[in-house]
Every structure is written in C-alpha cells, then in structure tokens.
Design a protein around this motif. Structure first.
Motif, PDB file in Angstrom:
ATOM      1  N   PHE A  87      -5.770   4.217   7.710  1.00  0.00           N
ATOM      2  CA  PHE A  87      -4.976   3.637   6.631  1.00  0.00           C
ATOM      3  C   PHE A  87      -3.752   2.885   7.131  1.00  0.00           C
ATOM      4  O   PHE A  87      -2.890   2.534   6.344  1.00  0.00           O
ATOM      5  N   ARG A  88      -3.669   2.656   8.423  1.00  0.00           N
ATOM      6  CA  ARG A  88      -2.507   1.949   8.961  1.00  0.00           C
ATOM      7  C   ARG A  88      -2.678   0.443   8.755  1.00  0.00           C
ATOM      8  O   ARG A  88      -3.548  -0.178   9.359  1.00  0.00           O
ATOM      9  N   SER A 108       1.138   3.799   1.978  1.00  0.00           N
ATOM     10  CA  SER A 108       1.762   4.159   3.253  1.00  0.00           C
ATOM     11  C   SER A 108       2.932   3.229   3.572  1.00  0.00           C
ATOM     12  O   SER A 108       3.902   3.637   4.212  1.00  0.00           O
ATOM     13  N   GLU A 109       2.855   1.972   3.110  1.00  0.00           N
ATOM     14  CA  GLU A 109       3.959   1.031   3.335  1.00  0.00           C
ATOM     15  C   GLU A 109       5.179   1.421   2.505  1.00  0.00           C
ATOM     16  O   GLU A 109       6.315   1.308   2.969  1.00  0.00           O
ATOM     17  N   LYS A 132       0.856  -1.181   0.000  1.00  0.00           N
ATOM     18  CA  LYS A 132       0.000   0.000   0.000  1.00  0.00           C
ATOM     19  C   LYS A 132       0.895   1.235   0.000  1.00  0.00           C
ATOM     20  O   LYS A 132       2.084   1.154   0.314  1.00  0.00           O
ATOM     21  N   LYS A 164       5.955   4.481   1.597  1.00  0.00           N
ATOM     22  CA  LYS A 164       6.533   5.646   2.270  1.00  0.00           C
ATOM     23  C   LYS A 164       7.349   5.222   3.485  1.00  0.00           C
ATOM     24  O   LYS A 164       8.431   5.748   3.743  1.00  0.00           O
ATOM     25  N   ALA A 165       6.835   4.251   4.235  1.00  0.00           N
ATOM     26  CA  ALA A 165       7.556   3.767   5.411  1.00  0.00           C
ATOM     27  C   ALA A 165       8.857   3.083   5.003  1.00  0.00           C
ATOM     28  O   ALA A 165       9.889   3.244   5.664  1.00  0.00           O
ATOM     29  N   TYR A 192       4.466   1.609  10.279  1.00  0.00           N
ATOM     30  CA  TYR A 192       3.803   2.734   9.627  1.00  0.00           C
ATOM     31  C   TYR A 192       4.439   4.031  10.119  1.00  0.00           C
ATOM     32  O   TYR A 192       5.058   4.090  11.172  1.00  0.00           O
ATOM     33  N   LEU A 193       4.283   5.067   9.329  1.00  0.00           N
ATOM     34  CA  LEU A 193       4.783   6.381   9.715  1.00  0.00           C
ATOM     35  C   LEU A 193       3.806   7.027  10.686  1.00  0.00           C
ATOM     36  O   LEU A 193       2.611   6.734  10.674  1.00  0.00           O
ATOM     37  N   THR A 238       2.771   9.953  10.563  1.00  0.00           N
ATOM     38  CA  THR A 238       1.878  10.850   9.830  1.00  0.00           C
ATOM     39  C   THR A 238       0.749  10.106   9.120  1.00  0.00           C
ATOM     40  O   THR A 238      -0.145  10.733   8.578  1.00  0.00           O
ATOM     41  N   THR A 239       0.793   8.773   9.125  1.00  0.00           N
ATOM     42  CA  THR A 239      -0.244   7.985   8.465  1.00  0.00           C
ATOM     43  C   THR A 239      -1.534   8.038   9.280  1.00  0.00           C
ATOM     44  O   THR A 239      -1.519   7.839  10.492  1.00  0.00           O
ATOM     45  N   HIS A 240      -2.626   8.296   8.610  1.00  0.00           N
ATOM     46  CA  HIS A 240      -3.928   8.353   9.276  1.00  0.00           C
ATOM     47  C   HIS A 240      -4.260   6.977   9.847  1.00  0.00           C
ATOM     48  O   HIS A 240      -3.943   5.949   9.249  1.00  0.00           O
TER      49      HIS A 240
END
Length: 151
Positions: free
Chosen positions: A71-72, A30-31, A28, A33-34, A63-64, A66-68
């Motif tokens: 969406f984690r 967010s992954e 995903k 980005k992490a 997860y970061l 900043t991730t909502h």
C-alpha cells in the motif's frame, strides 16, 4: 481550528502572493496518516492545469514505516486537486495570459478533518525584491527588539 500539516516557506520567499484559493486534494489513507505525522515536504512543489484539472506535482509525502509495502504509494506522485470548474477556468486564464505561477502554500486539516491545500496565484520575485523583503523583515525585527528593551 485549522491545523497546518505542511508549509511551503520557500514559496513566500520566492513569490509575491496575489490571490489565495482553497482546494481539496485526493489522497490515499496511508498518505493522510503520513501527513498527520508531519512527513510532507512542499519545498519544490507546484500546481499545473492538465486537461482542465489541477494537479499537485513534485510534492513529497513520505510513507510511514508501519505502512504495508503493498500500500505504499509513490512519494512524488501527481495528486489531483479538487475545485469548481469556474475557479479552475479562471485560474487557468490568469496563469496562461498573465504569466503567473500557481504554487501551494500549505496543506492543512479543515474543521471537518479533511485535508485541504492552500493555493496561491503568485508572481516571481527578482533578486532585488527578495533583498528588499529581507531588509524590511530585519528592520521590523530590530524595531520589535528595541521596543521590548525599553518597555
């Protein structure tokens, strides 16, 4: 230029590598980005063939902050690996018959900024094999140090 996002150093210590492969990985946003932020751990990860598909298991991608929260994703979720059917069948045959293991060596960004996984068919090392490897590394290190001193 290939940039390693995460390495599995323990795999090189515990296994002797016979053959390496490249596979895509389903992630995903967010992954990804992490991973780019260096928040991955492949220490105890491994790959299994489940119903004719490859899955990366036990890989930890945090997860970061900043991730909502909606969406984690699960940090240790099974992640699907993408390879051609013939390659998967070949790997499955070797793993099931020869008793080899399929491990992840690294996650990296390809030239097209796509996250890929470097997989390896590996055979487990015994304790004495690990000791021999450490002795060989130590001897090489001492030899390099001696050369530096006298050059």
């Amino acid at each position: 230029m290939i940039k390693d996002l995460a390495k599995n150093k323990k795999a090189l210590h515990d296994f002797s590598i016979l053959e390496t492969f490249e596979a895509g990985i389903v992630l995903k946003g967010s992954e990804v980005k992490a991973l780019r932020a260096g928040r991955a751990n492949l220490k105890d990860s491994f790959v299994r063939v489940i119903k004719g598909e490859l899955f990366l298991l036990n890989a930890h991608i945090s997860y970061l902050e900043t991730t909502h929260s909606a969406f984690r994703p699960n940090e240790r979720a099974a992640r699907k690996l993408l390879m051609h059917r013939k390659q998967i069948d070949k790997i499955f045959g070797q793993v099931s018959q020869d008793g080899l293991a399929l491990v992840v060596l690294a996650l990296y960004l390809s030239d097209k900024n796509i996250v890929k996984a470097r997989l390896a068919l590996a055979k487990g090392k015994n304790l004495h094999d690990k000791r021999e490897t450490l002795k060989r590394r130590e001897a090489d290190k001492e030899a390099r140090a001696a050369i530096k001193r006298y050059v």
